[in-house]
Design a protein around this motif. Structure first.
Motif, mmCIF file in Angstrom:
data_model
loop_
_atom_site.group_PDB
_atom_site.id
_atom_site.type_symbol
_atom_site.label_atom_id
_atom_site.label_comp_id
_atom_site.label_asym_id
_atom_site.label_seq_id
_atom_site.Cartn_x
_atom_site.Cartn_y
_atom_site.Cartn_z
ATOM 1 N N PRO A 1 0.799 -1.130 0.047
ATOM 2 C CA PRO A 1 0.109 0.111 -0.110
ATOM 3 C C PRO A 1 0.894 1.257 0.017
ATOM 4 N N LYS A 2 0.187 2.187 -0.497
ATOM 5 C CA LYS A 2 1.151 3.583 -0.442
ATOM 6 C C LYS A 2 1.102 4.274 0.995
ATOM 7 N N PRO A 3 2.090 4.972 1.362
ATOM 8 C CA PRO A 3 2.176 5.735 2.577
ATOM 9 C C PRO A 3 1.087 6.516 2.732
ATOM 10 N N ALA A 4 0.472 6.885 4.150
ATOM 11 C CA ALA A 4 -0.372 7.808 4.144
ATOM 12 C C ALA A 4 0.111 9.128 4.050
ATOM 13 N N GLU A 5 -0.918 9.914 3.534
ATOM 14 C CA GLU A 5 -0.239 11.520 3.389
ATOM 15 C C GLU A 5 -0.621 12.293 4.572
ATOM 16 N N PRO A 6 0.531 12.916 5.068
ATOM 17 C CA PRO A 6 0.168 13.719 6.142
ATOM 18 C C PRO A 6 -0.986 14.574 6.060
#
Length: 60
Positions: A35-40
């Motif tokens: 999965p893509k890392p979550a955006e802040p």
């Protein structure tokens, strides 16, 4: 080849359609991709205004 060895017979097509093959490739790609890392989170405009005015928010 000796008499006891069976003769190799060619195998026929397994009957997999191109759409099934493409779907299985897409599914394998989706499962194997991390999965893509979550955006802040960006603070809302309201929070920025409160910070500018010196209003503090209490942490939970």
């Amino acid at each position: 080849m000796t008499v006891s060895e069976p003769k190799a017979q060619p195998r026929g097509a397994q009957g997999v359609s191109m759409s099934d093959l493409l779907a299985s490739c897409a599914a394998a790609n989706a499962v194997s991709t991390p999965p893509k890392p979550a955006e802040p989170e960006r603070p809302s405009a309201d929070a920025a205004e409160k910070d500018a005015r010196g209003v503090r928010r209490d942490a939970a």
